[in-house]
Design an enzyme around this catalytic site. Structure first.
Site, short mmCIF file in Angstrom:
data_model
loop_
_atom_site.label_atom_id
_atom_site.label_comp_id
_atom_site.label_asym_id
_atom_site.label_seq_id
_atom_site.Cartn_x
_atom_site.Cartn_y
_atom_site.Cartn_z
N GLU A 25 0.82 -1.22 0.00
CA GLU A 25 0.00 0.00 0.00
C GLU A 25 0.85 1.27 0.00
O GLU A 25 2.05 1.22 0.30
CB GLU A 25 -0.93 -0.01 1.21
CG GLU A 25 -0.21 -0.24 2.53
CD GLU A 25 -0.69 0.65 3.65
OE1 GLU A 25 -0.99 1.83 3.38
OE2 GLU A 25 -0.73 0.17 4.79
N LYS A 87 -5.71 10.39 1.32
CA LYS A 87 -5.74 9.05 1.90
C LYS A 87 -6.97 8.35 1.34
O LYS A 87 -8.10 8.77 1.59
CB LYS A 87 -5.81 9.19 3.42
CG LYS A 87 -5.74 7.90 4.18
CD LYS A 87 -5.62 8.19 5.66
CE LYS A 87 -6.08 7.01 6.47
NZ LYS A 87 -6.08 7.30 7.91
N ASP A 139 -15.73 5.61 15.18
CA ASP A 139 -14.60 5.53 14.25
C ASP A 139 -14.08 4.09 14.17
O ASP A 139 -13.42 3.60 15.08
CB ASP A 139 -13.49 6.49 14.71
CG ASP A 139 -12.39 6.65 13.67
OD1 ASP A 139 -12.41 5.92 12.66
OD2 ASP A 139 -11.51 7.51 13.87
N SER A 141 -12.24 1.56 11.25
CA SER A 141 -11.62 1.61 9.93
C SER A 141 -12.37 0.78 8.90
O SER A 141 -12.77 -0.36 9.17
CB SER A 141 -10.18 1.10 10.01
OG SER A 141 -9.60 1.10 8.72
N ALA A 142 -12.51 1.35 7.71
CA ALA A 142 -13.12 0.62 6.59
C ALA A 142 -12.24 -0.55 6.15
O ALA A 142 -12.70 -1.42 5.41
CB ALA A 142 -13.36 1.57 5.42
N ASP A 143 -10.98 -0.58 6.63
CA ASP A 143 -10.12 -1.73 6.31
C ASP A 143 -10.82 -3.05 6.69
O ASP A 143 -10.73 -4.03 5.95
CB ASP A 143 -8.81 -1.68 7.11
CG ASP A 143 -7.82 -0.62 6.62
OD1 ASP A 143 -8.11 0.05 5.61
OD2 ASP A 143 -6.77 -0.48 7.27
N LYS A 160 -2.90 -1.71 14.56
CA LYS A 160 -2.05 -0.79 15.30
C LYS A 160 -2.56 -0.64 16.73
O LYS A 160 -3.75 -0.47 16.97
CB LYS A 160 -2.06 0.57 14.60
CG LYS A 160 -1.03 0.63 13.50
CD LYS A 160 -1.31 1.76 12.56
CE LYS A 160 -2.63 1.50 11.86
NZ LYS A 160 -2.96 2.54 10.91
N1 PSU Z 1 0.21 0.63 8.99
C1 PSU Z 1 1.29 1.39 9.27
N2 PSU Z 1 1.22 2.72 8.99
C2 PSU Z 1 0.10 3.28 8.39
C3 PSU Z 1 -1.04 2.45 8.09
C4 PSU Z 1 -0.92 1.13 8.41
O1 PSU Z 1 2.28 0.90 9.77
O2 PSU Z 1 0.11 4.47 8.12
C5 PSU Z 1 -2.28 3.03 7.38
C6 PSU Z 1 -2.86 1.93 6.50
O3 PSU Z 1 -2.91 2.43 5.18
C7 PSU Z 1 -4.24 1.66 7.04
C8 PSU Z 1 -4.60 3.03 7.53
O4 PSU Z 1 -5.11 1.17 6.05
O5 PSU Z 1 -3.38 3.47 8.16
C9 PSU Z 1 -5.81 2.99 8.45
O6 PSU Z 1 -6.32 4.27 8.61
P1 PSU Z 1 -7.75 4.51 9.29
O7 PSU Z 1 -7.57 4.10 10.72
O8 PSU Z 1 -8.03 5.99 9.14
O9 PSU Z 1 -8.74 3.66 8.54
MN MN Z 2 -11.40 6.21 10.72
#
Ligand code: PSU
Ligand code: MN
Length: 300
Positions: A25, A87, A139, A141-143, A160
């Site tokens: 990614e 993003k 909140d 994540s859509a992941d 994370k």
């Molecule tokens: N893992 C890392 N650093 C990052 C991310 C993941 O070590 O920056 C990113 C990934 O792209 C993941 C995103 O999909 O953070 C998730 O963001 P959010 O919580 O806003 O969905």
């Molecule tokens: Mn989010």
């Protein structure tokens, strides 16, 4: 603007021949590190994928096109853009293409492109998940949703630990996503190996993961799989993370900006130590994803 991905020659040839390909990614390149350091992480990941016998396909949106397989000058554009790059999750791809913005794909966005390109393996540092305080902010994540509905195996070091990891594990269970622990019975906490919730199965070789993936996709052709690998030299940053999350919340940061803001503050509070761990685990995960992709092709 075109919807059909522009696939680099090397990646297209590998896919056509049925050779192993690992997607990477670009959000971690632009948003995951400060001062252009994401470039080094991206290039190191690509090298590790090659060393393990697979072809890397770094994915992002550039000049109104979905790009699968980026050259160094392309990856530099994401590193240089930093947080000014968009993003891009799955919902953001269309607008990003039409508006010709530099779009760094998140795990979820990258998975959407993997589906179009026919790639079955990707690697990252940590997936997005359920944020701390989700009951107030909603909140999430859509992941997670994108993993649940895309037949790709995502190699990571768990979610994370700036997140609510037990809640993230619960949601992955609800979404029927297998969470495979690489030689571990608990979900790694990104910066640290220990203390997470249980995984759904422990796996110990690339061949075993490949067999589980093949069986899972025969049972459930539409769903993704998480392979969680503990970081090699982890750090217990829990106190720093709690402080960083509280500070970012106090500053009124919301939505897509939360993850990059917390990561940057953890970097600052740890005197850069978090970045060393982060970089190493991203590269190690890329190597493991390649090992699994190679084993998967061999079990055909
Ligand atoms: N893992 C890392 N650093 C990052 C991310 C993941 O070590 O920056 C990113 C990934 O792209 C993941 C995103 O999909 O953070 C998730 O963001 P959010 O919580 O806003 O969905
Ligand atoms: Mn989010």
């Amino acid at each position: 603007m075109t919807i059909t991905p522009q696939v680099a020659d090397e990646v297209a040839a590998a896919l056509a021949d049925g050779r192993p390909v690992v997607a990477l990614e670009t959000t971690l390149v632009s948003h995951g590190f400060s001062a252009g350091r994401g470039l080094a992480a991206a290039l190191e990941s690509e090298d590790r994928v090659r060393a393990a016998g697979a072809v890397p396909a770094t994915i992002g949106v550039l000049d109104g096109q979905l790009r699968v397989g980026l050259g160094r000058p392309d990856i530099e554009r994401f590193a240089e853009a930093g947080v000014t790059a968009r993003k891009v999750g799955a919902r953001d791809i269309a607008a990003c293409l039409v508006q010709r913005a530099v779009g760094s794909t998140t795990v979820g966005g990258t998975l959407a492109v993997c589906r179009l390109a026919g790639i079955s393996f990707m690697a990252t540092g940590g997936i997005g998940g359920v944020h701390r305080g989700f009951a107030e902010s909603l909140d999430i994540s859509a992941d997670l949703i994108q993993i649940a509905r895309t037949p790709v195996l995502v190699t990571c070091s768990g979610a994370k630990s700036i997140l609510d990891v037990p809640a993230t594990a619960e949601l992955l269970e609800t979404l029927a996503v297998p969470v495979l622990g690489w030689r571990t019975s608990t979900l790694p906490l990104f910066y640290t190996a220990e203390g997470g919730p249980p995984v759904s199965a422990v796996v110990s070789s690339g061949d075993e993961v490949a067999q589980v993936a093949r069986a899972h996709w025969a049972l459930n052709p539409a769903g993704g799989i998480v392979l969680a690998r503990p970081p090699a030299d982890g750090l217990d940053l829990e106190d720093l993370i709690a402080r960083a999350v509280a500070t970012v919340t106090e500053r009124g940061v919301t939505g897509q900006a939360v993850t990059p803001a917390v990561l940057a503050l953890v970097e600052e509070l740890s005197g850069g130590a978090s970045v060393t761990v982060n970089r190493a685990l991203i590269a190690d995960n890329a190597a493991l994803a390649a090992e699994v992709a190679v084993a998967y092709q061999a079990t055909r």
